[in-house]
Each structure stands twice: as structure tokens, then as C-alpha cells.
Design a protein around this motif. Structure first.
Motif, mmCIF file in Angstrom:
data_model
loop_
_atom_site.group_PDB
_atom_site.id
_atom_site.type_symbol
_atom_site.label_atom_id
_atom_site.label_comp_id
_atom_site.label_asym_id
_atom_site.label_seq_id
_atom_site.Cartn_x
_atom_site.Cartn_y
_atom_site.Cartn_z
ATOM 1 N N PHE A 39 113.850 -33.298 114.059
ATOM 2 C CA PHE A 39 115.174 -33.044 113.500
ATOM 3 C C PHE A 39 116.141 -33.937 114.264
ATOM 4 O O PHE A 39 116.371 -33.736 115.451
ATOM 5 C CB PHE A 39 115.529 -31.574 113.675
ATOM 6 N N ILE B 121 117.975 -16.187 119.905
ATOM 7 C CA ILE B 121 118.396 -16.262 118.499
ATOM 8 C C ILE B 121 118.324 -17.716 118.036
ATOM 9 O O ILE B 121 117.773 -18.033 116.989
ATOM 10 C CB ILE B 121 119.822 -15.709 118.318
ATOM 11 N N MET B 122 118.840 -18.615 118.892
ATOM 12 C CA MET B 122 118.825 -20.034 118.560
ATOM 13 C C MET B 122 117.387 -20.540 118.405
ATOM 14 O O MET B 122 117.095 -21.345 117.534
ATOM 15 C CB MET B 122 119.536 -20.845 119.652
ATOM 16 N N PHE C 200 114.836 -18.848 117.307
ATOM 17 C CA PHE C 200 114.323 -18.446 115.997
ATOM 18 C C PHE C 200 114.986 -19.248 114.879
ATOM 19 O O PHE C 200 114.338 -19.617 113.901
ATOM 20 C CB PHE C 200 114.530 -16.944 115.779
ATOM 21 N N VAL C 201 116.285 -19.523 115.039
ATOM 22 C CA VAL C 201 116.975 -20.312 114.015
ATOM 23 C C VAL C 201 116.337 -21.693 113.922
ATOM 24 O O VAL C 201 116.012 -22.173 112.840
ATOM 25 C CB VAL C 201 118.482 -20.430 114.329
ATOM 26 N N TRP C 202 116.084 -22.320 115.083
ATOM 27 C CA TRP C 202 115.498 -23.662 115.064
ATOM 28 C C TRP C 202 114.085 -23.642 114.515
ATOM 29 O O TRP C 202 113.661 -24.562 113.824
ATOM 30 C CB TRP C 202 115.533 -24.305 116.456
ATOM 31 N N SER D 148 111.558 -25.083 107.524
ATOM 32 C CA SER D 148 112.140 -25.398 106.225
ATOM 33 C C SER D 148 112.194 -26.891 105.962
ATOM 34 O O SER D 148 112.155 -27.325 104.819
ATOM 35 C CB SER D 148 113.561 -24.841 106.130
ATOM 36 N N ALA E 15 112.997 -21.665 112.225
ATOM 37 C CA ALA E 15 113.150 -21.601 110.771
ATOM 38 C C ALA E 15 113.580 -22.962 110.221
ATOM 39 O O ALA E 15 113.137 -23.375 109.154
ATOM 40 C CB ALA E 15 114.171 -20.525 110.401
ATOM 41 N N VAL E 16 114.441 -23.670 110.972
ATOM 42 C CA VAL E 16 114.905 -24.982 110.514
ATOM 43 C C VAL E 16 113.719 -25.945 110.409
ATOM 44 O O VAL E 16 113.543 -26.624 109.391
ATOM 45 C CB VAL E 16 115.978 -25.556 111.474
#
Lengths: 275, 262
Positions: free
Chosen positions: A59, A42-43, A45-47, A53, A49-50
Motif C-alpha cells: 500500500f 484498532i489501526m 485491524f483496519v490496515w 480489500s 482489512a485494507v
């Protein structure tokens, strides 16, 4: 020399029991592992997306590649250094079965330690190589060059072993505390959440405000997880590695002494009823 | 009616137990609250660097996150005892007790425990929604509130049904807590917009283990007003189908059950 031999001969059966236990419950272990590793995905996929974006390649100094290595090696380190063998201390005190352990001609926490080592050997055999290879294949696919560094890898293993020992003695201390609080589920949830955050399990400590990060870097929690990961990733210079691992050893000694202190004062007050 | 009266008695009984162990409850609730606080710190750090996560603002992400806790909390509050079926109750032979009582076994297992620890999550859920909703320009109609209630009920059913099904496996295997755990953990995927995942994960959390209907789909409908039939209808259908399936498996399991006790 013969003392060392005797030491290992005394505790080998515990390790064997740990191995057998793990082999018997391997299906449970695999299901749990799949459930837990989903959070790392999950993390991931979140990263992703980060980074998509932000439009930037880094980052707060981490590239996507760094982030992926961080996530999965962090997960692996946490899994292998996790210790709950001594968790049973509290329960055994309540039940009174601790008396049985105390009359045996062997050390109380060593029997827990060696049993857990047996456990860990099997789980490590199942997940360690696949995860490291997976991470390195990912890195190779992204960067096009082999990023794997045998030197850092070996130091990582050494650092992780110290981390495990800190984790073990930390949890021996906690096992006694849990006995006083009596709530095992609630206090462990609090402990695990705190330790996970403070050791960089959710966010690399480098992303936190610099004052907070400096404090957390010094606390024992960073020694549990953050230090080995950063070593694996090659983020530390040799002198920094020496200083961080020195700190790890320092915390290991502190935790060891603390657990002895609590144990001796607890034994004085211990009274087991019935039998 | 009889069951509603019984439920009151069960909860009253539980509250008495709770009063005796106030510290237990408090620690559990603090633990759950803390978990959420750190998750939010993580989101805060991310959004300190980027204005929006693939088109979703910080407020919107907080709303989806808060929304995902509604069903999770309700399920946690009322049906936590289902975990024990797979972990302990059957293996230790304690299930026989339920068979000797003149009430439905599934109902009895669920009603026996009332997990107030979930109030820690509920607090986060309420705070998140209360914080995010005022700053969001969400469509509001007369039917919005009834729809929230419908979604809350059916989304909770999705959680509960998955737990019933996996708990029922232990009627055959004696223990299935690890299987419940494995499926349950996928609920974490629903805290974020499904568009961040790849096609495979999206398909799984929409059609196979439909946790996306407990949070993201209904939440996105309430945020934008788009796709009501898919977002709300999907939740109702997924909840109904899973619950029917869960009841079926539970009853199949009951007839296959052999006591482990001695």
C-alpha cells in the motif's frame, strides 16, 4: 569535571522523586497504557482489512509487515518521547508556587527534566522491551527471517533521545503559551492532535501528497516521531540518517533557544502576589 | 418533574459560566473537531487506494463513523462530570457536598456540568450523516425516525452506564479515573465494521463491553434493514441491563463510601 558531578548530584533527588512517583502510581500507568494501546490495535485491524480489500501486497510502498512495525514503533516512540513535565509551568505561575522554584539554587526547567526522566525510566522499563520483542517476534513469524538490525536499533535509540529533548523544550514553550490562553484542556487537545498528525502518528508522512510530505518532513514535528521510526525500520540510507539526525539537532537547538527567550521575557513580567 | 425543572436551572447556571469563558469552549470544540478531521483524512487516504473496505463503500464507512458519534456526543454533552468522580471529586473529599443536598446524588453529579465542548464532535457527526445519507440507498419506513431516537437513547445509556460503574469503583478505592479511561477507550473499536476484527475482539465489543451496539450494529440495520431484532433489540437490552447494573453498583458504592476529606 567536578562541575558535572555537582550538576548530577543536584538533580539526582528529582529523578528519584520521579521514579518513586511512577512506582506509586504504576497501576494507573498500566491502565492508561492499555487504554492507549488499543488505538494501535484498532489501526492494525483496519490496515489488515485494507490489505485484504486491495488484493495488493503493498500500500503506497508499505507492506503489511512494514505497517505493523510502523504502528507499534510509532506508538512506542510517542509514548517514550511524550513530555508534560513542563506543562505545570503555567499552573505554577497562576498559583504563585513558581516563586518557590525560582528561589531554589537550581535551574527551573532542569528540575522538571530530571523528574520526568525518573518517570520515563520506569515506564520505559515496563513497556520498551516487551513492545520491541513483540514487534520482532511478529516480524519473524511473518517473514521467517530475523529482521532485527542492532545497528539501526542503536541509532533509533539515539534519535529517540534527541526527539525526547525536542519534545521537552517544545512543551516548555507550550507551557508558557497555555498560561496565556488559560485553557489547558482545549489547547492541549489541539496541540496533541496537530502534533500527532504532523509527526506521522496517524498516517506515515510518505502517504501524504508529495508537496505536503516534503514540507512536513522538514518541520520539527517529523523530528519528534517520524525520523526515529523510519530509522528503526531501516527505511533511510546512512547519508539520509545523517541528514535527518542533523535536522533533529537543529530543531533541538531552536526549541532550546526559544524556551530560554520566552522564559526570560516571562520572568520580567512575572509578579507573584501573596505567599 | 422537579428534576426537569432543576436541570433547566443547572444548565442555565452552566451557560452563564460559559459566557464568561467563551475562549475555553471554543478551543475545546476546535480541538475535538480537529481530531475528527484528521481521522477523516486518514479514511480519505485509504479509500483513495481501494474501492471498498471488505465490502463497505466509503459512504457507508462514513455513515457508520458518523453514527458512532451520536451516542458518544450525547453522553459527552450531558454526563462529562462523571469523569471527575474517579479523578478528583472523591479523592479530594468533595463528594460530601452531594450527600448533603436533598436530591439524588447521581443525578446531581451528572447535572452539575454540561459539556458544550462536545458540540465540536456533534458538528462532525451532523456533517458526516448529512454528507453520507443522500448518496446511500437506505430503507426508509414510518418507524425509522422513532427507531433512531430509541437507539440514540439506549446507545447513550451504554456509554453513561459504563462511566457510572467505573466511577463508582472510586467509592471503594478513592480514585478510578484510569479504569474509566481504559474501558472508555474501547469505544473506538465501534467506529469500524465489526467484521474487520478477529473473533476475540468481536466477542468482547458485542457481549462484554458492548460498544458495538452504540454504532456498528444499529448503523448496519439502518443501512441494510437486516437483523432488526439483534441490531436494535441488542442496543435496547444492552443499554437497559448496563444501566440497571450501574445504578446497583452506584448505590452499593454510596453505602460503602467514607469521606476522604479532612
Amino acid at each position: 569535571m567536578s562541575r558535572i558531578k555537582r550538576f548530577f548530584r543536584t538533580y539526582k533527588p528529582f529523578t528519584r522523586a520521579g521514579v518513586q512517583e511512577m512506582v506509586a502510581y504504576r497501576a494507573n500507568f498500566i491502565c492508561f497504557f492499555i487504554g492507549e494501546i488499543m488505538s494501535a490495535f484498532i489501526m492494525y485491524f483496519v490496515w489488515k482489512a485494507v490489505f485484504l480489500s486491495s488484493g495488493s501486497k503493498t500500500f503506497m510502498g508499505f507492506t503489511m509487515e512494514d505497517m505493523v512495525v510502523y504502528l507499534f514503533i510509532s506508538f512506542l516512540t510517542d509514548y517514550l518521547t511524550y513530555s508534560d513535565g513542563a506543562f505545570a509551568v503555567g499552573e505554577e505561575i497562576v498559583e504563585g508556587s513558581i516563586a518557590m522554584r525560582m528561589i531554589r539554587p537550581c535551574s527551573f526547567e532542569m528540575s522538571f527534566l530530571f523528574q520526568e526522566i525518573g518517570n520515563r525510566l520506569i515506564s520505559a522499563a515496563m513497556i520498551f522491551a516487551p513492545m520491541v520483542v513483540g514487534v520482532e517476534i511478529y516480524r519473524y513469524a511473518i517473514a521467517g527471517v530475523v529482521r532485527f538490525h542492532p545497528g539501526y536499533f542503536l541509532i533509533y535509540i539515539a534519535s529517540m533521545l534527541i526527539a525526547y529533548m525536542i519534545s521537552f523544550y517544545f512543551n516548555v514553550c507550550y507551557g508558557f503559551m497555555a498560561f496565556f490562553f488559560k485553557n489547558l484542556w482545549g489547547t492541549s487537545l489541539i496541540k496533541e492532535t496537530l502534533v500527532s498528525f504532523l509527526s506521522g502518528g496517524m498516517i506515515p508522512l510518505a502517504f501524504l501528497p508529495s508537496g505536503l510530505a516534503a514540507v512536513l518532513n522538514f518541520l520539527p514535528f517529523a523530528s519528534l516521531r517520524y525520523t526515529p521510526i523510519m530509522i528503526y525500520m531501516g527505511m533511510y540510507s546512512p547519508s539520509e540518517i545523517a541528514w535527518r539526525m542533523g535536522l533533529q539537532v537543529f530543531w533541538l537547538v531552536v526549541m532550546f533557544a526559544l524556551s530560554k527567550l520566552i522564559w526570560h521575557s516571562a520572568v520580567k513580567h512575572l509578579s507573584v502576589q501573596g505567599g | 418533574m422537579r428534576y426537569i425543572r432543576l436541570h433547566k436551572i443547572f444548565i442555565a447556571q452552566y451557560l452563564k459560566k460559559l459566557m464568561e469563558y467563551k475562549a475555553d469552549f471554543l478551543l475545546g470544540a476546535i480541538g475535538l473537531l480537529l481530531t475528527q478531521v484528521f481521522q477523516l483524512a486518514f479514511l480519505g487516504i485509504i479509500f483513495s487506494q481501494i474501492p471498498a473496505l471488505i465490502g463497505w463503500s466509503f459512504q457507508e464507512i462514513l455513515f457508520i463513523y458518523g453514527f458512532s458519534l451520536i451516542a458518544k456526543t450525547l453522553d459527552h454533552l450531558f454526563t462529562d462530570n462523571l469523569w471527575m468522580v474517579g479523578y478528583r471529586i472523591i479523592r479530594k473529599g468533595e463528594f460530601d457536598k452531594y450527600l448533603t443536598r436533598p436530591i439524588n446524588t447521581l443525578y446531581h453529579v451528572i447535572a452539575e456540568n454540561f459539556c458544550v465542548d462536545a458540540l465540536g464532535e456533534m458538528l462532525t457527526c451532523i456533517l458526516l450523516l448529512a454528507y453520507s445519507i443522500p448518496s446511500l440507498d437506505m430503507p426508509f419506513h414510518w418507524y425509522t425516525i422513532p427507531l433512531w431516537i430509541v437507539v440514540a437513547v439506549f446507545a447513550t445509556l451504554i456509554y453513561t452506564s459504563l462511566k457510572i460503574m467505573t466511577a463508582a469503583i472510586s467509592f471503594w478505592t478513592k480514585a478510578s479515573g484510569h479504569i474509566t479511561h481504559m474501558l472508555y477507550m474501547t469505544n473506538d473499536f465501534s467506529k469500524y465494521p465489526v467484521s474487520i476484527y478477529n473473533k476475540f475482539v468481536q466477542t468482547v465489543i458485542t457481549y462484554v463491553i458492548p460498544f458495538a451496539f452504540t454504532a456498528y450494529f444499529p448503523a448496519s440495520y439502518f443501512l441494510t434493514g437486516n437483523n432488526p431484532w439483534f441490531c436494535i433489540g441488542g442496543t435496547v437490552i444492552a443499554g437497559t441491563v448496563l444501566f440497571a447494573l450501574a445504578l446497583f453498583i452506584w448505590h452499593k458504592g454510596l453505602s460503602a463510601y467514607e469521606s476522604a476529606g479532612s
